[in-house]
Design a protein around this motif. Structure first.
Motif, PDB file in Angstrom:
ATOM      1  N   LYS A  11       0.828  -1.210   0.000  1.00  0.00           N
ATOM      2  CA  LYS A  11       0.000   0.000   0.000  1.00  0.00           C
ATOM      3  C   LYS A  11       0.862   1.260   0.000  1.00  0.00           C
ATOM      4  O   LYS A  11       0.462   2.292  -0.558  1.00  0.00           O
ATOM      5  CB  LYS A  11      -0.935  -0.003   1.202  1.00  0.00           C
ATOM      6  CG  LYS A  11      -2.057  -1.029   1.077  1.00  0.00           C
ATOM      7  CD  LYS A  11      -3.069  -0.894   2.206  1.00  0.00           C
ATOM      8  CE  LYS A  11      -4.235  -1.842   1.992  1.00  0.00           C
ATOM      9  NZ  LYS A  11      -5.253  -1.727   3.060  1.00  0.00           N
ATOM     10  N   ALA A  12       2.038   1.196   0.622  1.00  0.00           N
ATOM     11  CA  ALA A  12       2.930   2.357   0.647  1.00  0.00           C
ATOM     12  C   ALA A  12       3.376   2.731  -0.768  1.00  0.00           C
ATOM     13  O   ALA A  12       3.518   3.921  -1.088  1.00  0.00           O
ATOM     14  CB  ALA A  12       4.148   2.068   1.525  1.00  0.00           C
ATOM     15  N   ILE A  13       3.599   1.735  -1.626  1.00  0.00           N
ATOM     16  CA  ILE A  13       3.974   2.001  -3.025  1.00  0.00           C
ATOM     17  C   ILE A  13       2.870   2.787  -3.714  1.00  0.00           C
ATOM     18  O   ILE A  13       3.102   3.817  -4.364  1.00  0.00           O
ATOM     19  CB  ILE A  13       4.235   0.680  -3.778  1.00  0.00           C
ATOM     20  CG1 ILE A  13       5.376  -0.103  -3.142  1.00  0.00           C
ATOM     21  CG2 ILE A  13       4.547   0.958  -5.246  1.00  0.00           C
ATOM     22  CD1 ILE A  13       5.491  -1.541  -3.637  1.00  0.00           C
ATOM     23  N   ILE A  14       1.627   2.315  -3.560  1.00  0.00           N
ATOM     24  CA  ILE A  14       0.483   2.974  -4.202  1.00  0.00           C
ATOM     25  C   ILE A  14       0.311   4.386  -3.649  1.00  0.00           C
ATOM     26  O   ILE A  14       0.107   5.340  -4.408  1.00  0.00           O
ATOM     27  CB  ILE A  14      -0.796   2.145  -3.991  1.00  0.00           C
ATOM     28  CG1 ILE A  14      -0.642   0.767  -4.637  1.00  0.00           C
ATOM     29  CG2 ILE A  14      -2.014   2.869  -4.561  1.00  0.00           C
ATOM     30  CD1 ILE A  14      -1.749  -0.204  -4.288  1.00  0.00           C
ATOM     31  N   ASN A  15       0.390   4.526  -2.343  1.00  0.00           N
ATOM     32  CA  ASN A  15       0.183   5.838  -1.718  1.00  0.00           C
ATOM     33  C   ASN A  15       1.227   6.843  -2.176  1.00  0.00           C
ATOM     34  O   ASN A  15       0.910   8.021  -2.408  1.00  0.00           O
ATOM     35  CB  ASN A  15       0.212   5.708  -0.197  1.00  0.00           C
ATOM     36  CG  ASN A  15      -0.971   4.925   0.343  1.00  0.00           C
ATOM     37  OD1 ASN A  15      -2.013   4.840  -0.308  1.00  0.00           O
ATOM     38  ND2 ASN A  15      -0.818   4.345   1.522  1.00  0.00           N
ATOM     39  N   GLU A  29      -3.556   0.396  -8.296  1.00  0.00           N
ATOM     40  CA  GLU A  29      -3.629  -0.903  -7.646  1.00  0.00           C
ATOM     41  C   GLU A  29      -3.369  -2.021  -8.650  1.00  0.00           C
ATOM     42  O   GLU A  29      -2.685  -3.002  -8.340  1.00  0.00           O
ATOM     43  CB  GLU A  29      -5.004  -1.098  -7.000  1.00  0.00           C
ATOM     44  CG  GLU A  29      -5.218  -0.268  -5.748  1.00  0.00           C
ATOM     45  CD  GLU A  29      -6.603  -0.455  -5.158  1.00  0.00           C
ATOM     46  OE1 GLU A  29      -7.466  -1.059  -5.846  1.00  0.00           O
ATOM     47  OE2 GLU A  29      -6.828  -0.017  -4.019  1.00  0.00           O
ATOM     48  N   LYS A  30      -3.892  -1.877  -9.847  1.00  0.00           N
ATOM     49  CA  LYS A  30      -3.709  -2.918 -10.868  1.00  0.00           C
ATOM     50  C   LYS A  30      -2.263  -2.977 -11.343  1.00  0.00           C
ATOM     51  O   LYS A  30      -1.715  -4.069 -11.541  1.00  0.00           O
ATOM     52  CB  LYS A  30      -4.666  -2.680 -12.034  1.00  0.00           C
ATOM     53  CG  LYS A  30      -6.123  -2.960 -11.689  1.00  0.00           C
ATOM     54  CD  LYS A  30      -7.060  -2.648 -12.844  1.00  0.00           C
ATOM     55  CE  LYS A  30      -8.494  -2.997 -12.495  1.00  0.00           C
ATOM     56  NZ  LYS A  30      -9.433  -2.673 -13.595  1.00  0.00           N
ATOM     57  N   VAL A  32       0.391  -2.108  -9.619  1.00  0.00           N
ATOM     58  CA  VAL A  32       1.184  -2.669  -8.524  1.00  0.00           C
ATOM     59  C   VAL A  32       0.877  -4.157  -8.337  1.00  0.00           C
ATOM     60  O   VAL A  32       1.768  -4.951  -8.020  1.00  0.00           O
ATOM     61  CB  VAL A  32       0.935  -1.875  -7.222  1.00  0.00           C
ATOM     62  CG1 VAL A  32       1.598  -2.567  -6.023  1.00  0.00           C
ATOM     63  CG2 VAL A  32       1.485  -0.462  -7.362  1.00  0.00           C
ATOM     64  N   SER A  33      -0.373  -4.557  -8.568  1.00  0.00           N
ATOM     65  CA  SER A  33      -0.708  -5.979  -8.442  1.00  0.00           C
ATOM     66  C   SER A  33       0.061  -6.807  -9.466  1.00  0.00           C
ATOM     67  O   SER A  33       0.527  -7.917  -9.157  1.00  0.00           O
ATOM     68  CB  SER A  33      -2.218  -6.199  -8.591  1.00  0.00           C
ATOM     69  OG  SER A  33      -2.652  -5.991  -9.918  1.00  0.00           O
ATOM     70  N   ALA A  34       0.203  -6.296 -10.690  1.00  0.00           N
ATOM     71  CA  ALA A  34       1.002  -7.000 -11.698  1.00  0.00           C
ATOM     72  C   ALA A  34       2.459  -7.075 -11.267  1.00  0.00           C
ATOM     73  O   ALA A  34       3.130  -8.105 -11.443  1.00  0.00           O
ATOM     74  CB  ALA A  34       0.888  -6.291 -13.048  1.00  0.00           C
ATOM     75  N   LEU A  35       2.951  -5.995 -10.680  1.00  0.00           N
ATOM     76  CA  LEU A  35       4.329  -5.953 -10.185  1.00  0.00           C
ATOM     77  C   LEU A  35       4.539  -6.991  -9.091  1.00  0.00           C
ATOM     78  O   LEU A  35       5.519  -7.737  -9.094  1.00  0.00           O
ATOM     79  CB  LEU A  35       4.625  -4.548  -9.665  1.00  0.00           C
ATOM     80  CG  LEU A  35       5.990  -4.281  -9.057  1.00  0.00           C
ATOM     81  CD1 LEU A  35       7.054  -4.315 -10.130  1.00  0.00           C
ATOM     82  CD2 LEU A  35       6.000  -2.931  -8.353  1.00  0.00           C
ATOM     83  N   LEU A  36       3.588  -7.065  -8.149  1.00  0.00           N
ATOM     84  CA  LEU A  36       3.697  -8.030  -7.050  1.00  0.00           C
ATOM     85  C   LEU A  36       3.564  -9.465  -7.553  1.00  0.00           C
ATOM     86  O   LEU A  36       4.125 -10.391  -6.962  1.00  0.00           O
ATOM     87  CB  LEU A  36       2.615  -7.758  -5.997  1.00  0.00           C
ATOM     88  CG  LEU A  36       2.618  -6.385  -5.326  1.00  0.00           C
ATOM     89  CD1 LEU A  36       1.524  -6.304  -4.277  1.00  0.00           C
ATOM     90  CD2 LEU A  36       3.966  -6.068  -4.717  1.00  0.00           C
ATOM     91  N   ALA A  37       2.820  -9.640  -8.642  1.00  0.00           N
ATOM     92  CA  ALA A  37       2.615 -10.983  -9.188  1.00  0.00           C
ATOM     93  C   ALA A  37       3.744 -11.405 -10.118  1.00  0.00           C
ATOM     94  O   ALA A  37       3.750 -12.538 -10.607  1.00  0.00           O
ATOM     95  CB  ALA A  37       1.282 -11.037  -9.932  1.00  0.00           C
ATOM     96  N   ALA A 259      -2.498 -11.259  -5.868  1.00  0.00           N
ATOM     97  CA  ALA A 259      -1.893  -9.976  -5.493  1.00  0.00           C
ATOM     98  C   ALA A 259      -2.967  -8.970  -5.083  1.00  0.00           C
ATOM     99  O   ALA A 259      -2.774  -8.194  -4.133  1.00  0.00           O
ATOM    100  CB  ALA A 259      -1.073  -9.431  -6.658  1.00  0.00           C
ATOM    101  N   MET A 260      -4.105  -8.975  -5.786  1.00  0.00           N
ATOM    102  CA  MET A 260      -5.193  -8.069  -5.423  1.00  0.00           C
ATOM    103  C   MET A 260      -5.717  -8.391  -4.024  1.00  0.00           C
ATOM    104  O   MET A 260      -6.102  -7.484  -3.281  1.00  0.00           O
ATOM    105  CB  MET A 260      -6.320  -8.177  -6.443  1.00  0.00           C
ATOM    106  CG  MET A 260      -5.994  -7.613  -7.820  1.00  0.00           C
ATOM    107  SD  MET A 260      -5.573  -5.847  -7.802  1.00  0.00           S
ATOM    108  CE  MET A 260      -7.144  -5.125  -7.353  1.00  0.00           C
ATOM    109  N   ALA A 261      -5.753  -9.677  -3.673  1.00  0.00           N
ATOM    110  CA  ALA A 261      -6.188 -10.058  -2.329  1.00  0.00           C
ATOM    111  C   ALA A 261      -5.269  -9.447  -1.272  1.00  0.00           C
ATOM    112  O   ALA A 261      -5.733  -8.934  -0.243  1.00  0.00           O
ATOM    113  CB  ALA A 261      -6.211 -11.584  -2.204  1.00  0.00           C
ATOM    114  N   VAL A 262      -3.963  -9.489  -1.537  1.00  0.00           N
ATOM    115  CA  VAL A 262      -2.995  -8.904  -0.600  1.00  0.00           C
ATOM    116  C   VAL A 262      -3.232  -7.402  -0.453  1.00  0.00           C
ATOM    117  O   VAL A 262      -3.199  -6.858   0.661  1.00  0.00           O
ATOM    118  CB  VAL A 262      -1.556  -9.189  -1.076  1.00  0.00           C
ATOM    119  CG1 VAL A 262      -0.551  -8.313  -0.320  1.00  0.00           C
ATOM    120  CG2 VAL A 262      -1.214 -10.651  -0.867  1.00  0.00           C
ATOM    121  N   LEU A 263      -3.467  -6.715  -1.569  1.00  0.00           N
ATOM    122  CA  LEU A 263      -3.707  -5.275  -1.499  1.00  0.00           C
ATOM    123  C   LEU A 263      -4.965  -4.953  -0.699  1.00  0.00           C
ATOM    124  O   LEU A 263      -5.114  -3.847  -0.175  1.00  0.00           O
ATOM    125  CB  LEU A 263      -3.827  -4.694  -2.914  1.00  0.00           C
ATOM    126  CG  LEU A 263      -2.538  -4.664  -3.734  1.00  0.00           C
ATOM    127  CD1 LEU A 263      -2.806  -4.109  -5.131  1.00  0.00           C
ATOM    128  CD2 LEU A 263      -1.471  -3.822  -3.045  1.00  0.00           C
TER     129      LEU A 263
END
Length: 314
Positions: A11-15, A29-30, A32-37, A259-263
């Motif tokens: 969340k800090a990345i998005i913020n 969010e999307k 960053v979710s791709a990045l996390l995945a 990844a979306m679940a984590v966010l």
């Protein structure tokens, strides 16, 4: 890393990025979710909406190395990957690394380069390595590609082939900001067109790899959700298509949903996670028949049709 630490860093990345890019939070969010995945993103939008800026801000917030490659018709694969150069003083060839050897690569206007150059990214995006003159070189990890293209330009461009599109986990669009006065006010405050100098680094490449490891080991997916994702194979039988989503596409949908679940602060996937990203993950992988393309039918529209048709597990 613990679950709470993972959520906090994600969340800090998005913020941090949202302080500088005027976009819907769902878009960030999307990305960053791709990045996390562990996937790659294709940004398709008209010029000047902040595609390049998004990539630069992300790299700074992540604290990773960043290179921008401007794709042009005369760009060669060696301009991306690197090449071996003869050094007379040493009496040997020396490998000169290309710009792809970094953590976050911005492939700007990727469809301006010919297919031979575009294909230089295939091995890198899928396997995290490149092969030059028979020798394989590993890319630094994490490795992430953000590519941009202009959807309204048709002269001097080379549309991405299906194999290349399939390497992108998601295709996204920023669109125009709802309130562009915010952009103007921020520009006056920054006193520069490039605010990346003000971005705070909130994590690291090492932590990003730990987050990916956490997602793989800890985020659960029920049999009901797996069944729900697998039912998107029904799209392949649609009469409007020449080809439907690939198995890689369904795996990408699974990975992004985790990844979306984590966010959202969860260690398990719910159907809403899948629904939120299905169009972005699957739409660009569909090959629509020409007669339907003429009528304006897009892959994203067909995925939306099936989101309405496929029963959602309770």
């Amino acid at each position: 890393m613990t679950g709470s630490e993972v959520v906090t860093e994600a969340k800090a990345i998005i913020n941090e990025v949202s302080k500088f890019i005027v976009a819907e939070r769902e878009f960030l969010e999307k990305v960053v979710s791709a990045l996390l995945a562990g996937g790659h993103v294709l940004l398709e939008d008209v010029p000047g909406t902040g595609k390049t800026l998004t990539a630069k801000l992300l790299a700074k917030a992540l604290g990773v190395s960043f290179k921008r490659i401007q794709f042009t018709p005369d760009l060669l694969p060696s301009d991306i990957l690197g090449t071996k150069v003869w050094r007379p003083g040493k009496g040997e060839f020396e490998f000169v690394l290309g710009p792809i050897f970094c953590n976050l690569v911005l492939a700007d206007e990727i469809n301006r380069a010919p297919p031979k150059t575009q294909s230089a990214l295939l091995e890198a995006m899928e396997e995290g390595q490149v092969t030059i003159e028979g020798e394989t070189f590993k890319l630094p990890q994490p490795f992430f590609v953000i590519a941009t293209q202009n959807p309204i330009e048709f002269e001097g461009v080379f549309p991405l082939p299906e194999a290349q599109l399939d390497r992108f986990m998601m295709k996204l669009s920023l669109g125009y900001a709802k309130d562009e006065k915010v952009i103007l006010r921020r520009r006056l405050e920054w006193k520069t067109d490039d605010p990346s100098m003000y971005v705070q680094t909130v994590t690291s490449g090492e932590n990003l790899l730990k987050i990916r490891e956490y997602i793989e080991k800890n985020v659960k997916v029920s049999d009901e959700v797996i069944e729900y994702i697998s039912r998107f194979t029904e799209i392949r039988r649609d009469s409007r298509l020449l080809a439907g989503p690939s198995p890689r596409g369904l795996v990408s949908l699974l990975r992004v949903s985790r990844a979306m679940a984590v966010l959202d602060g969860r260690d398990y996937v719910i159907p809403d996670d899948v629904k939120k990203v299905a169009v972005d993950v699957l739409g660009h992988r569909l090959v629509v028949k020409p007669e339907y393309q003429i009528d304006g039918v897009r892959g994203e529209d067909i995925v939306r049709d099936y989101l309405r048709k496929i029963p959602v597990p309770k």
